[in-house]
Design an enzyme around this catalytic site. Structure first.
Site, PDB file in Angstrom:
ATOM      1  N   ARG A  98       0.816  -1.212   0.000  1.00  0.00           N
ATOM      2  CA  ARG A  98       0.000   0.000   0.000  1.00  0.00           C
ATOM      3  C   ARG A  98       0.851   1.265   0.000  1.00  0.00           C
ATOM      4  NH1 ARG A  98      -3.325   1.784  -2.623  1.00  0.00           N
ATOM      5  NH2 ARG A  98      -4.209  -0.333  -2.502  1.00  0.00           N
ATOM      6  N   LYS A 133       3.265  24.587  -1.633  1.00  0.00           N
ATOM      7  CA  LYS A 133       1.875  24.156  -1.440  1.00  0.00           C
ATOM      8  C   LYS A 133       1.805  22.648  -1.650  1.00  0.00           C
ATOM      9  CE  LYS A 133       0.131  28.639  -2.980  1.00  0.00           C
ATOM     10  NZ  LYS A 133      -0.621  29.376  -4.033  1.00  0.00           N
ATOM     11  N   LYS A 165       7.842  37.524   1.189  1.00  0.00           N
ATOM     12  CA  LYS A 165       6.495  37.587   0.646  1.00  0.00           C
ATOM     13  C   LYS A 165       5.725  38.769   1.239  1.00  0.00           C
ATOM     14  CE  LYS A 165       4.335  33.739  -0.206  1.00  0.00           C
ATOM     15  NZ  LYS A 165       4.358  33.750  -1.692  1.00  0.00           N
ATOM     16  N   GLU A 198       8.776  39.173  -3.319  1.00  0.00           N
ATOM     17  CA  GLU A 198       7.473  39.183  -3.976  1.00  0.00           C
ATOM     18  C   GLU A 198       7.004  40.623  -4.153  1.00  0.00           C
ATOM     19  OE1 GLU A 198       4.055  36.454  -2.809  1.00  0.00           O
ATOM     20  OE2 GLU A 198       3.350  38.380  -2.025  1.00  0.00           O
ATOM     21  N   ASP A 222       3.671  38.770  -8.535  1.00  0.00           N
ATOM     22  CA  ASP A 222       2.552  37.992  -8.016  1.00  0.00           C
ATOM     23  C   ASP A 222       1.210  38.540  -8.496  1.00  0.00           C
ATOM     24  OD1 ASP A 222       1.561  35.841  -6.391  1.00  0.00           O
ATOM     25  OD2 ASP A 222       0.870  37.348  -4.971  1.00  0.00           O
TER      26      ASP A 222
END
Length: 285
Positions: A98, A133, A165, A198, A222
């Site tokens: 699995r 992410k 950021k 950013e 961005d």
């Protein structure tokens, strides 16, 4: 940490989650010394990923198993094909089954989606980046799947570069303060870290260019439209690497690449990918 070391940690944790105090299904009906073979069957078209990882998982559990590959990571695959054959103790095969399938199905889905993106970039200078992410504790293999699909791995985590950021910039009191503080931090700590910033507007791009020379290596654009990216590139004039991010998908990626931006980053490579259908089947006489 080396890839194999990180994988060993992942495998140990995953097996602890799955096996617990014992694989009682196998222990109850298969003799401890039983030996057998199994084949990884492909049941869906796409880009294969995770063959090398599967071999490492089996050998991590049982170094004596024999692993024979029929296909390699990055190969195109079609339903009905076989990826590999494994021979050894049945208990080892079933213990790994699995985990191997979960890894390969997920990785193949990500590699397949990544290949769709990178195929659209053929002949263009722009390259495709992944993001942070990712699924907690599975980033290692999700980023490996992106690489197999033809993408480029961005930073692995918070530790291997400085990315300023929007929240960093706001908390630091603005772009200029954030850049100067980050540059001073690198100087004080003697760390070899690159700085990416950013930007949320063309005005912010101008501010980074004004204060970032010899400090910043890449400017992220961005949620810029392709027209705004082109405007920003005119200001940057090749003095910094450039990355377009936010809202980029299969429908508009070529428009972004046509601007000449160095990189486009797409979080959806991981969180929008769908696992592909694979199965590990016992070989019986």
């Amino acid at each position: 940490m080396h890839f194999d070391e990180q994988l060993s940690i992942l495998v140990k944790a995953a097996l602890h989650e799955d096996v617990g105090d014992g694989d009682h299904s196998t222990l109850s009906c298969v003799p401890a010394d039983a030996r057998g073979e199994a084949i990884l069957k492909i049941k869906q078209e796409g880009t294969l990923a995770g063959v090398a990882v599967a071999e490492k998982i089996f050998h991590n559990v049982d170094p004596a198993v024999q692993f024979t590959s029929y296909k390699s990571d990055g190969d195109n695959m079609k339903s009905g094909e076989q990826a590999f054959r494994i021979e050894g103790r049945v208990h080892s095969i079933l213990k790994c089954e699995r985990l191997v399938l979960n890894c390969m199905q997920r990785m193949s889905g990500i590699a397949t989606l990544t290949r769709q993106y990178t195929d659209l970039l053929k002949g263009l200078r722009t390259r495709l980046l992944d993001t942070r992410k990712t699924t907690p504790n599975f980033r290692l293999l999700e980023k490996e799947a992106v690489r197999i699909g033809g993408g480029v791995n961005h930073r692995f985590g918070l530790f291997d570069m400085i990315m300023l950021k929007d929240n960093h910039i706001d908390y630091a009191g603005g772009i200029e303060n954030a850049i100067e503080s980050a540059h001073q931090y690198i100087s004080n700590t003697k760390r070899e870290l690159k700085i990416e910033v950013e930007t949320r507007s063309v005005d912010e791009v101008k501010r980074v260019v004004a204060v970032g020379r010899a400090k910043v290596f890449r400017i992220m654009l961005d949620n810029f439209s392709p027209v705004e990216v082109s405007e920003a590139l005119e200001i940057i004039k090749g003095e910094f690497e450039t990355e377009a991010s936010g809202g980029i998908n299969l429908e508009n990626i070529k428009a972004y690449a046509a601007t000449g931006v160095d990189y486009v980053s797409v979080g959806g490579l991981v969180h929008q990918a769908r696992s592909l259908d694979l199965s590990l089947k016992a070989v019986t006489v």
